[in-house]
Design a protein around this motif. Sequence first.
Motif, PDB file in Angstrom:
ATOM      1  N   ARG A   1     116.934  76.872 -11.886  1.00 26.40           N
ATOM      2  CA  ARG A   1     116.406  75.774 -11.093  1.00 26.40           C
ATOM      3  C   ARG A   1     115.342  76.271 -10.119  1.00 26.40           C
ATOM      4  O   ARG A   1     114.324  75.590  -9.893  1.00 26.40           O
ATOM      5  CB  ARG A   1     117.553  75.077 -10.341  1.00 26.40           C
ATOM      6  N   VAL A   2     115.586  77.462  -9.577  1.00 20.73           N
ATOM      7  CA  VAL A   2     114.584  78.037  -8.666  1.00 20.73           C
ATOM      8  C   VAL A   2     113.286  78.341  -9.439  1.00 20.73           C
ATOM      9  O   VAL A   2     112.169  78.074  -8.964  1.00 20.73           O
ATOM     10  CB  VAL A   2     115.120  79.322  -8.000  1.00 20.73           C
ATOM     11  N   ILE A   3     113.447  78.896 -10.644  1.00 14.38           N
ATOM     12  CA  ILE A   3     112.269  79.224 -11.461  1.00 14.38           C
ATOM     13  C   ILE A   3     111.504  77.964 -11.807  1.00 14.38           C
ATOM     14  O   ILE A   3     110.257  77.914 -11.742  1.00 14.38           O
ATOM     15  CB  ILE A   3     112.696  79.973 -12.740  1.00 14.38           C
ATOM     16  N   VAL A   4     112.236  76.875 -12.180  1.00 19.84           N
ATOM     17  CA  VAL A   4     111.590  75.618 -12.545  1.00 19.84           C
ATOM     18  C   VAL A   4     110.861  75.035 -11.342  1.00 19.84           C
ATOM     19  O   VAL A   4     109.764  74.458 -11.465  1.00 19.84           O
ATOM     20  CB  VAL A   4     112.620  74.623 -13.106  1.00 19.84           C
ATOM     21  N   ARG A   5     111.469  75.219 -10.124  1.00 17.72           N
ATOM     22  CA  ARG A   5     110.811  74.711  -8.920  1.00 17.72           C
ATOM     23  C   ARG A   5     109.504  75.465  -8.656  1.00 17.72           C
ATOM     24  O   ARG A   5     108.523  74.877  -8.207  1.00 17.72           O
ATOM     25  CB  ARG A   5     111.769  74.856  -7.742  1.00 17.72           C
ATOM     26  N   ILE A   6     109.534  76.797  -8.893  1.00 16.40           N
ATOM     27  CA  ILE A   6     108.326  77.609  -8.651  1.00 16.40           C
ATOM     28  C   ILE A   6     107.311  77.417  -9.768  1.00 16.40           C
ATOM     29  O   ILE A   6     106.091  77.336  -9.514  1.00 16.40           O
ATOM     30  CB  ILE A   6     108.698  79.097  -8.519  1.00 16.40           C
ATOM     31  N   PHE A   7     107.774  77.346 -11.005  1.00 13.42           N
ATOM     32  CA  PHE A   7     106.881  77.212 -12.164  1.00 13.42           C
ATOM     33  C   PHE A   7     107.212  75.909 -12.887  1.00 13.42           C
ATOM     34  O   PHE A   7     107.854  75.913 -13.956  1.00 13.42           O
ATOM     35  CB  PHE A   7     107.050  78.389 -13.138  1.00 13.42           C
ATOM     36  N   PRO A   8     106.848  74.753 -12.340  1.00 17.08           N
ATOM     37  CA  PRO A   8     107.153  73.474 -13.005  1.00 17.08           C
ATOM     38  C   PRO A   8     106.333  73.321 -14.287  1.00 17.08           C
ATOM     39  O   PRO A   8     105.280  73.932 -14.428  1.00 17.08           O
ATOM     40  CB  PRO A   8     106.737  72.435 -11.950  1.00 17.08           C
TER      41      PRO A   8
ATOM     42  N   VAL B   1      91.098  63.697 -28.390  1.00 12.77           N
ATOM     43  CA  VAL B   1      91.713  64.164 -27.141  1.00 12.77           C
ATOM     44  C   VAL B   1      93.039  64.814 -27.491  1.00 12.77           C
ATOM     45  O   VAL B   1      93.871  64.227 -28.189  1.00 12.77           O
ATOM     46  CB  VAL B   1      91.925  63.000 -26.145  1.00 12.77           C
ATOM     47  N   TYR B   2      93.221  66.054 -26.994  1.00 15.53           N
ATOM     48  CA  TYR B   2      94.450  66.801 -27.282  1.00 15.53           C
ATOM     49  C   TYR B   2      95.175  67.080 -25.981  1.00 15.53           C
ATOM     50  O   TYR B   2      94.565  67.482 -24.971  1.00 15.53           O
ATOM     51  CB  TYR B   2      94.123  68.126 -27.965  1.00 15.53           C
ATOM     52  N   THR B   3      96.442  66.917 -26.014  1.00 11.87           N
ATOM     53  CA  THR B   3      97.278  67.163 -24.834  1.00 11.87           C
ATOM     54  C   THR B   3      98.212  68.323 -25.138  1.00 11.87           C
ATOM     55  O   THR B   3      98.904  68.329 -26.173  1.00 11.87           O
ATOM     56  CB  THR B   3      98.097  65.910 -24.460  1.00 11.87           C
ATOM     57  N   PHE B   4      98.235  69.298 -24.227  1.00 18.43           N
ATOM     58  CA  PHE B   4      99.095  70.481 -24.378  1.00 18.43           C
ATOM     59  C   PHE B   4     100.044  70.543 -23.203  1.00 18.43           C
ATOM     60  O   PHE B   4      99.687  70.180 -22.069  1.00 18.43           O
ATOM     61  CB  PHE B   4      98.248  71.759 -24.439  1.00 18.43           C
ATOM     62  N   LYS B   5     101.218  71.057 -23.482  1.00 20.35           N
ATOM     63  CA  LYS B   5     102.236  71.165 -22.454  1.00 20.35           C
ATOM     64  C   LYS B   5     102.708  72.606 -22.347  1.00 20.35           C
ATOM     65  O   LYS B   5     102.985  73.242 -23.351  1.00 20.35           O
ATOM     66  CB  LYS B   5     103.403  70.240 -22.797  1.00 20.35           C
ATOM     67  N   GLN B   6     102.775  73.108 -21.116  1.00 22.34           N
ATOM     68  CA  GLN B   6     103.286  74.457 -20.845  1.00 22.34           C
ATOM     69  C   GLN B   6     104.616  74.319 -20.128  1.00 22.34           C
ATOM     70  O   GLN B   6     104.693  73.766 -19.030  1.00 22.34           O
ATOM     71  CB  GLN B   6     102.310  75.271 -19.971  1.00 22.34           C
ATOM     72  N   SER B   7     105.643  74.860 -20.765  1.00 18.43           N
ATOM     73  CA  SER B   7     106.987  74.749 -20.179  1.00 18.43           C
ATOM     74  C   SER B   7     107.151  75.742 -19.036  1.00 18.43           C
ATOM     75  O   SER B   7     106.359  76.670 -18.862  1.00 18.43           O
ATOM     76  CB  SER B   7     108.036  75.008 -21.259  1.00 18.43           C
ATOM     77  N   SER B   8     108.207  75.526 -18.250  1.00 18.72           N
ATOM     78  CA  SER B   8     108.500  76.457 -17.152  1.00 18.72           C
ATOM     79  C   SER B   8     108.810  77.840 -17.695  1.00 18.72           C
ATOM     80  O   SER B   8     108.423  78.864 -17.099  1.00 18.72           O
ATOM     81  CB  SER B   8     109.702  75.929 -16.338  1.00 18.72           C
ATOM     82  N   PHE B   9     109.476  77.920 -18.842  1.00 14.66           N
ATOM     83  CA  PHE B   9     109.820  79.223 -19.440  1.00 14.66           C
ATOM     84  C   PHE B   9     108.560  79.979 -19.846  1.00 14.66           C
ATOM     85  O   PHE B   9     108.411  81.193 -19.599  1.00 14.66           O
ATOM     86  CB  PHE B   9     110.712  78.999 -20.660  1.00 14.66           C
ATOM     87  N   TRP B  10     107.597  79.233 -20.443  1.00 15.00           N
ATOM     88  CA  TRP B  10     106.345  79.893 -20.864  1.00 15.00           C
ATOM     89  C   TRP B  10     105.546  80.400 -19.671  1.00 15.00           C
ATOM     90  O   TRP B  10     105.052  81.519 -19.669  1.00 15.00           O
ATOM     91  CB  TRP B  10     105.514  78.916 -21.675  1.00 15.00           C
TER      92      TRP B  10
END
Length: 426
Positions: free
Chosen positions: A25-32, A46-55
């Motif tokens: 949860r702390v990591i997700v808060r720092i790297f949303p 138009v392309y949409t990309f998503k970067q997860s908190s883990f990545w």
Amino acid sequence: MISFIARHFTSLWALITSPFRALWRVIVRIFPPREFTVMDTPRGNVYTFKQSSFWRFTKFCGKVGLIIWASWSTYVFVYHRPLLQKRTQQLEEAHATHARQMSDLQTYLKKYNDLTRSLNVIDDKILNSKKLDEKQKEELMNSRLKTWGELDFLRTRLTEMFTNDEYMPEYTKLSELSAEYELTRAENEELKKRTAKMVESMQAIADADIQIVDMVSKLSSDNIDDLRKNLKQINGTIATLGLSQASLVRSANKYTNPFVGTAFSPIELDQELDPKYQKLADDLELWHGLSRLDTILPLGAPVKKVRITSNYGKRNDPFTGKPKSHRGIDFAGKVGTELMAVAPGRVVSAGERVGYGTTVEIDHGLGFTTLYAHLSQIMVSRGDWVRPGTVVGLGGSSGRSTGPHLHYEIRYKGAPFNPTTFVKEK
């Protein structure tokens, strides 16, 4: 304990994984998670990309690891590299010392075996030979004692080599000393051969030197005599000017102009050398000075056909009929007769002069100048350098003149003197 778990956690697994979930949860808060859009303009897509908190967290850890690795590598390179180099040098020195020790050991062992074999041969001769006289026995015993002493020395060195940790190889005593001796002996023989060849070459050089010195001395002497003969006719004239041939020679060697070259530097040799070399140097200096003097002085006639109509000195003035000093020599000639420079020099005057008419004056150096008067035309300009034979003007009757002729003067430091001896053919 069980009631606490049951109150706050759904299961034992939830209790065990709760710290990791809290950390996540702390990591997700720092790297949303992030989304970003990319537009393909030409096609309008138009392309949409998503970067997860883990990545994002993984990339951050990779960057931090790379920074730590670079910092550690820099530290090791800056701090530990000199230590590694020093250690490598110590290992190389130890390897070289070991190699020298092994070389000494092989030399000692070979020498030890040879001495042991020699000792056995001597002992066999002493014990088994019955025909030896006292002198031969004494020589064999001395040889045995000498061999035994060498064996004792080798035994001591071998013992020290194997028992002393601080032993340093004394390879110069046997192996390298022997090699150095052979090398020195070979070099000595080579030096003897070279010395013999050098002595022969020096003798040949000495013989050639004698021949060259004699030849150059004769050549300089002959040329000096010839030059002195050329200048002999003016000795009386230059004496009246307070000069001597020797002083003029010194001045000529120091004089410089475009036609005679730069000044001549006297040759000074070591007084310990053979006096013949200094005499030769003096002769060469005299030869050079006389040659330059023969070139510099205004010797010769300024016209091709010499016919003197009036000499230097007292004469009756053609206009008044009264006695008057004539400061030069008059040469007969027609209007337009070519008048030539008699020596190299520089034109210092070219124009009208009271009484002389149209004139040209040339500075030849060492204080000597020549003056051409009553010209009809000037062929040079002030500042020109002229050579012997250069036409400087044409004969005429300008100025105070009764008819076409050349009034010619030679001056020393601005004062005219009798130029008769200078005008005569050399």
